[in-house]
Design an enzyme around this catalytic site. Structure first.
Site, PDB file in Angstrom:
ATOM      1  N   ASP A   1       0.862  -1.184   0.000  1.00 55.34           N
ATOM      2  CA  ASP A   1       0.000   0.000   0.000  1.00 55.34           C
ATOM      3  C   ASP A   1       0.895   1.229   0.000  1.00 55.34           C
ATOM      4  O   ASP A   1       1.363   1.676   1.055  1.00 55.34           O
ATOM      5  CB  ASP A   1      -0.903  -0.012   1.233  1.00 55.34           C
ATOM      6  CG  ASP A   1      -1.778   1.234   1.336  1.00 55.34           C
ATOM      7  OD1 ASP A   1      -1.746   2.077   0.415  1.00 55.34           O
ATOM      8  OD2 ASP A   1      -2.483   1.368   2.354  1.00 55.34           O
TER       9      ASP A   1
ATOM     10  N   ASN B   1       1.776   5.735 -11.358  1.00 57.72           N
ATOM     11  CA  ASN B   1       0.501   5.495 -12.027  1.00 57.72           C
ATOM     12  C   ASN B   1      -0.640   5.173 -11.063  1.00 57.72           C
ATOM     13  O   ASN B   1      -1.806   5.399 -11.388  1.00 57.72           O
ATOM     14  CB  ASN B   1       0.669   4.342 -13.033  1.00 57.72           C
ATOM     15  CG  ASN B   1      -0.653   3.789 -13.502  1.00 57.72           C
ATOM     16  OD1 ASN B   1      -1.385   4.442 -14.253  1.00 57.72           O
ATOM     17  ND2 ASN B   1      -0.982   2.580 -13.049  1.00 57.72           N
TER      18      ASN B   1
ATOM     19  N   SER C   1      -4.655  13.932 -14.587  1.00 58.93           N
ATOM     20  CA  SER C   1      -5.952  13.657 -15.214  1.00 58.93           C
ATOM     21  C   SER C   1      -6.400  14.838 -16.060  1.00 58.93           C
ATOM     22  O   SER C   1      -6.189  15.996 -15.681  1.00 58.93           O
ATOM     23  CB  SER C   1      -7.013  13.373 -14.141  1.00 58.93           C
ATOM     24  OG  SER C   1      -8.306  13.309 -14.712  1.00 58.93           O
TER      25      SER C   1
ATOM     26  N   TYR D   1     -11.183  13.993  -6.039  1.00 63.48           N
ATOM     27  CA  TYR D   1     -10.323  13.468  -7.101  1.00 63.48           C
ATOM     28  C   TYR D   1      -9.654  14.595  -7.873  1.00 63.48           C
ATOM     29  O   TYR D   1      -8.436  14.581  -8.095  1.00 63.48           O
ATOM     30  CB  TYR D   1     -11.148  12.605  -8.051  1.00 63.48           C
ATOM     31  CG  TYR D   1     -10.374  12.113  -9.252  1.00 63.48           C
ATOM     32  CD1 TYR D   1      -9.528  11.015  -9.141  1.00 63.48           C
ATOM     33  CD2 TYR D   1     -10.493  12.736 -10.495  1.00 63.48           C
ATOM     34  CE1 TYR D   1      -8.823  10.550 -10.235  1.00 63.48           C
ATOM     35  CE2 TYR D   1      -9.789  12.282 -11.593  1.00 63.48           C
ATOM     36  CZ  TYR D   1      -8.956  11.186 -11.464  1.00 63.48           C
ATOM     37  OH  TYR D   1      -8.243  10.738 -12.551  1.00 63.48           O
TER      38      TYR D   1
ATOM     39  N   LYS E   1      -5.658  15.411  -8.125  1.00 61.71           N
ATOM     40  CA  LYS E   1      -4.929  15.418  -9.389  1.00 61.71           C
ATOM     41  C   LYS E   1      -4.370  16.810  -9.695  1.00 61.71           C
ATOM     42  O   LYS E   1      -3.313  16.944 -10.326  1.00 61.71           O
ATOM     43  CB  LYS E   1      -5.832  14.933 -10.518  1.00 61.71           C
ATOM     44  CG  LYS E   1      -6.116  13.438 -10.455  1.00 61.71           C
ATOM     45  CD  LYS E   1      -4.846  12.605 -10.512  1.00 61.71           C
ATOM     46  CE  LYS E   1      -5.143  11.117 -10.645  1.00 61.71           C
ATOM     47  NZ  LYS E   1      -3.910  10.293 -10.727  1.00 61.71           N
TER      48      LYS E   1
END
Length: 249
Positions: A63, A90, A142, A155, A159
């Site tokens: 993790d 990634n 993203s 999110y 990003k």
């Protein structure tokens, strides 16, 4: 014909148990790199596929959003090939969470996986790169940063932090021959994309793109390989969008 542009390089790819991570690991291997595949799930299938290409590979299940876990695997990262030349950050998650349902624990979880892991992995390998006088770090961000997507507050914030982290890290590491760049994919047909986004949304996104087909993992590997090669030696702190032209909207 693929040339061995990465011959002799040792590459760490996170989130390497499937999707973008597997595709990136395999393409780097085809171009001559040995691969350390890291994922919270077993990356054994990716490791086996890399070995079938004739390259050395090892898998690490960890993790990487946890600082102690990254500290624990760092010796293994560095011992595999004696150094690390390339890091592809990634690993990530992209859940949709209604703003009024988003709590701090979920906010922190999304940040930890998408952003903290990139910091932890970079700090784990950058000293090795500094000693070699050569290194490539490629962070996955993203294309949602250029769009207005509901239900993705955590999110998109995470990003966005990746883009800022990339620019700042590139500045500090440039004197040591280390470049740092970010790649922004679009919503793509991977195992994760189909699970969290769904085919209907993927098809809808594709119709908004200039290139009107659903993205797949292989659409970003060439860019990642370029940014992790000698060919990109004068390119750092950049964010490259690979999204079929969606961000033109």
């Amino acid at each position: 014909m693929i040339t061995e542009t990465h011959s002799g390089r040792v590459a760490v790819v996170t989130g390497a148990a499937g999707g973008f991570g597997t595709a990136i690991a395999l393409e780097l291997a085809r171009r001559g790199a040995d691969i350390i595949a890291v994922d919270i799930h077993s990356p054994d299938a990716t490791v086996s596929a890399v070995r079938e290409l004739g390259r050395k590979a090892t898998g690490i299940t960890a993790d990487i959003s946890n600082a102690d876990a990254v500290a624990g695997i760092t010796p293994e990262l560095l011992d595999f090939g004696g150094r690390v030349d390339i890091l592809v950050n990634n690993a990530g998650v992209f859940p949709f969470v209604d703003l009024f349902e988003l709590n701090y624990a979920e906010w922190r979880r999304i940040f930890a996986i998408n952003t903290d892991s990139q910091f932890l992995m970079a700090t784990a390998v950058m000293r090795s790169m500094r000693e070699s006088g050569w290194g490539r770090i490629v962070n996955l961000a993203s294309n949602s940063l250029g769009l207005a997507v509901s239900g993705m507050v955590a999110y998109m914030a995470a990003k966005g932090a990746v883009v800022g982290f990339t620019r700042a890290l590139a500045t500090d590491l440039a004197p040591y021959g280390i470049t740092v760049n970010a790649v922004c994919p679009t919503a793509s047909r991977t195992s994760g994309g189909e699970k969290f986004i769904g085919n209907e949304v993927l098809e809808h996104v594709a119709q908004m793109q200039a290139i009107k087909r659903v993205g797949v993992a292989s659409d970003i590997v060439g860019t990642v390989c370029f940014l992790s090669s000698d060919d990109s030696a004068f390119m750092t702190a950049q964010t490259v969008v690979c999204d079929g032209g969606l961000m033109r909207v």
